[in-house]
Design a protein around this motif. Structure first.
Motif, mmCIF file in Angstrom:
data_model
loop_
_atom_site.group_PDB
_atom_site.id
_atom_site.type_symbol
_atom_site.label_atom_id
_atom_site.label_comp_id
_atom_site.label_asym_id
_atom_site.label_seq_id
_atom_site.Cartn_x
_atom_site.Cartn_y
_atom_site.Cartn_z
ATOM 1 N N ALA A 64 -0.725 -0.196 0.253
ATOM 2 C CA ALA A 64 0.519 -0.456 0.445
ATOM 3 C C ALA A 64 0.901 -1.803 0.000
ATOM 4 O O ALA A 64 0.048 -2.680 0.270
ATOM 5 C CB ALA A 64 0.759 -0.270 2.008
ATOM 6 N N SER A 65 1.974 -1.876 -0.674
ATOM 7 C CA SER A 65 2.443 -3.161 -1.048
ATOM 8 C C SER A 65 3.784 -3.316 -0.243
ATOM 9 O O SER A 65 4.442 -2.505 0.208
ATOM 10 C CB SER A 65 2.726 -3.158 -2.422
ATOM 11 N N MET A 66 4.402 -4.607 -0.192
ATOM 12 C CA MET A 66 5.532 -4.859 0.303
ATOM 13 C C MET A 66 6.043 -6.305 -0.177
ATOM 14 O O MET A 66 5.419 -7.230 -0.469
ATOM 15 C CB MET A 66 5.208 -5.249 1.915
ATOM 16 N N ILE A 67 7.389 -6.337 -0.336
ATOM 17 C CA ILE A 67 7.826 -7.480 -0.911
ATOM 18 C C ILE A 67 8.840 -8.098 -0.113
ATOM 19 O O ILE A 67 9.363 -7.133 0.766
ATOM 20 C CB ILE A 67 9.049 -7.050 -2.181
ATOM 21 N N LEU B 235 7.915 -13.146 -1.699
ATOM 22 C CA LEU B 235 6.586 -13.074 -1.335
ATOM 23 C C LEU B 235 6.255 -11.613 -1.757
ATOM 24 O O LEU B 235 6.737 -10.562 -1.491
ATOM 25 C CB LEU B 235 6.431 -12.972 0.249
ATOM 26 N N GLY B 236 5.095 -11.203 -2.515
ATOM 27 C CA GLY B 236 4.340 -10.185 -2.753
ATOM 28 C C GLY B 236 3.033 -9.908 -2.037
ATOM 29 O O GLY B 236 2.253 -10.626 -2.286
ATOM 30 N N VAL B 237 2.912 -8.800 -1.508
ATOM 31 C CA VAL B 237 1.685 -8.614 -0.553
ATOM 32 C C VAL B 237 1.340 -7.098 -0.971
ATOM 33 O O VAL B 237 1.901 -6.118 -0.907
ATOM 34 C CB VAL B 237 1.947 -8.632 1.007
ATOM 35 N N CYS B 238 0.032 -7.032 -1.341
ATOM 36 C CA CYS B 238 -0.517 -5.571 -1.541
ATOM 37 C C CYS B 238 -1.990 -5.882 -0.764
ATOM 38 O O CYS B 238 -2.741 -6.780 -0.913
ATOM 39 C CB CYS B 238 -0.735 -5.256 -2.805
ATOM 40 N N SER C 124 3.704 3.066 -0.919
ATOM 41 C CA SER C 124 2.142 3.536 -0.792
ATOM 42 C C SER C 124 1.489 4.007 -2.196
ATOM 43 O O SER C 124 2.285 4.234 -3.032
ATOM 44 C CB SER C 124 2.226 4.676 0.227
ATOM 45 N N TYR C 125 0.158 3.558 -2.041
ATOM 46 C CA TYR C 125 -0.464 4.259 -3.214
ATOM 47 C C TYR C 125 -1.657 4.821 -2.751
ATOM 48 O O TYR C 125 -2.274 4.747 -1.358
ATOM 49 C CB TYR C 125 -1.078 3.012 -3.919
ATOM 50 N N GLY C 126 -2.408 5.711 -3.573
ATOM 51 C CA GLY C 126 -3.660 6.102 -3.141
ATOM 52 C C GLY C 126 -4.637 5.956 -4.357
ATOM 53 O O GLY C 126 -4.375 6.118 -5.412
ATOM 54 N N LEU C 127 -5.885 5.290 -4.179
ATOM 55 C CA LEU C 127 -7.030 5.154 -4.755
ATOM 56 C C LEU C 127 -7.899 6.426 -4.910
ATOM 57 O O LEU C 127 -8.416 6.464 -3.806
ATOM 58 C CB LEU C 127 -7.789 3.903 -4.631
ATOM 59 N N LEU D 243 -0.046 -12.407 -2.190
ATOM 60 C CA LEU D 243 -1.348 -12.311 -1.237
ATOM 61 C C LEU D 243 -1.792 -10.941 -1.828
ATOM 62 O O LEU D 243 -1.347 -9.810 -1.010
ATOM 63 C CB LEU D 243 -0.896 -12.403 0.021
ATOM 64 N N HIS D 244 -2.711 -10.689 -2.534
ATOM 65 C CA HIS D 244 -3.226 -9.608 -2.986
ATOM 66 C C HIS D 244 -4.624 -9.103 -2.454
ATOM 67 O O HIS D 244 -5.491 -9.845 -2.743
ATOM 68 C CB HIS D 244 -3.314 -9.467 -4.593
ATOM 69 N N THR D 245 -4.810 -8.040 -1.495
ATOM 70 C CA THR D 245 -5.958 -7.755 -0.829
ATOM 71 C C THR D 245 -6.659 -8.865 -0.109
ATOM 72 O O THR D 245 -7.683 -9.309 -0.174
ATOM 73 C CB THR D 245 -7.015 -7.146 -1.586
ATOM 74 N N VAL D 246 -5.705 -9.780 0.721
ATOM 75 C CA VAL D 246 -6.056 -10.841 1.400
ATOM 76 C C VAL D 246 -6.111 -10.738 2.910
ATOM 77 O O VAL D 246 -6.966 -11.129 3.767
ATOM 78 C CB VAL D 246 -5.312 -12.179 0.978
#
Length: 268
Positions: free
Chosen positions: A260-263, A146-149, A203-206, A119-122
């Motif tokens: 942010a991403s989560m597994i 499950l991979g979510v970002c 966590s990430y930063g654009l 689920l990428h940016t959903v």
């Protein structure tokens, strides 16, 4: 103004073309590509893994998944026939990648059909994220992943000081294109409630300064939202867009948002 993605099938073709272009632009940004690779490396893909991407849009993430080590087949699902057609057009030589129209809250697949669900940016865009996660849990195998970002839209900013007029555009963009700007703050709890064993968030930063890509589109889209509401004139909307271009040309542009991403893993 509701998130356009929440009722994507009602969006006119011209707006769908803009969305299509933004999705492909975003996927081309090196920082976005590194976010994707980072959280995909956290997933232990089995050999010949079957992967489902829910909310695939034009398919840039699914195209990466189709070439990821150990992946056997990828299915991309999106509720928009227009975006699915685009995804198929952009993936002409990917025999292990298929796209189909579908609703993430009511998937047509049988239980335990996939090894991995992405689920990428959903989730920030859907009114019922718990229902999407429940469906992801249903269709993934026991022991599957499950991979979510997603973007933390509460952090989105173009401000370079107090009372920056471009921040008004950002706020309008978020109101018009994001269902829940705070969703990332609840992402782990929602996934756990759906039955997944959840990892800590990454966590990430654009950050975009010179040659801004994605964050520069916030001004265009936000100014258009304000003009469509009658809150500002078309002339002012054009002036705000021109100001963003001026800053970019003068090395004075600053765009930022946290991600942010989560597994998650479905218990065996």
């Amino acid at each position: 103004m509701p998130d356009v993605f929440a009722n994507i099938t009602a969006v006119p073709p011209q707006a769908l073309e803009m969305i299509s272009n933004v999705l492909e632009l975003r996927a081309s940004i090196p920082q976005q590509q590194e976010m994707l690779r980072t959280y995909l490396r956290d997933i232990d893909f089995p050999d010949l893994a079957s992967v489902l991407e829910v909310g695939c849009g034009t398919g840039p993430i699914a195209r990466v998944l189709a070439t990821w080590p150990k992946v056997g087949e990828v299915v991309g699902v999106d509720p928009s026939p227009y975006l699915i057609d685009k995804a198929r057009t952009l993936s002409p030589n990917s025999p292990n990648l298929v796209f189909q129209v579908g609703d993430g809250t009511a998937l047509t697949f049988k239980e335990a059909s996939f090894d991995v669900v992405i689920l990428h940016t959903v989730l920030t865009h859907v009114p019922a994220p718990a229902a999407v996660l429940a469906e992801a849990h249903r269709v993934v195998h026991p022991g599957g992943w499950l991979g979510v970002c997603d973007g933390d839209f509460a952090t989105a900013t173009l401000s370079t000081g107090d009372l920056d007029p471009l921040q008004v555009c950002v706020n309008a963009f978020v109101e018009g294109f994001v269902n829940d700007r705070w969703m990332v703050r609840r992402m782990s709890r929602l996934a756990a409630d759906a039955g997944f064993e959840v990892s800590p968030l990454r966590s990430y930063g654009l950050v975009e300064t010179e040659n801004p890509g994605l964050t520069a589109t916030w001004v265009d889209r936000g100014a258009d939202v304000l003009a469509s509401r009658g809150q500002i004139s078309q002339e002012l909307a054009a002036a705000l867009k021109a100001e963003a271009k001026r800053r970019a040309e003068n090395h004075a542009f600053f765009g930022y948002m946290a991600y942010a991403s989560m597994i998650g893993r479905k218990p065996r």
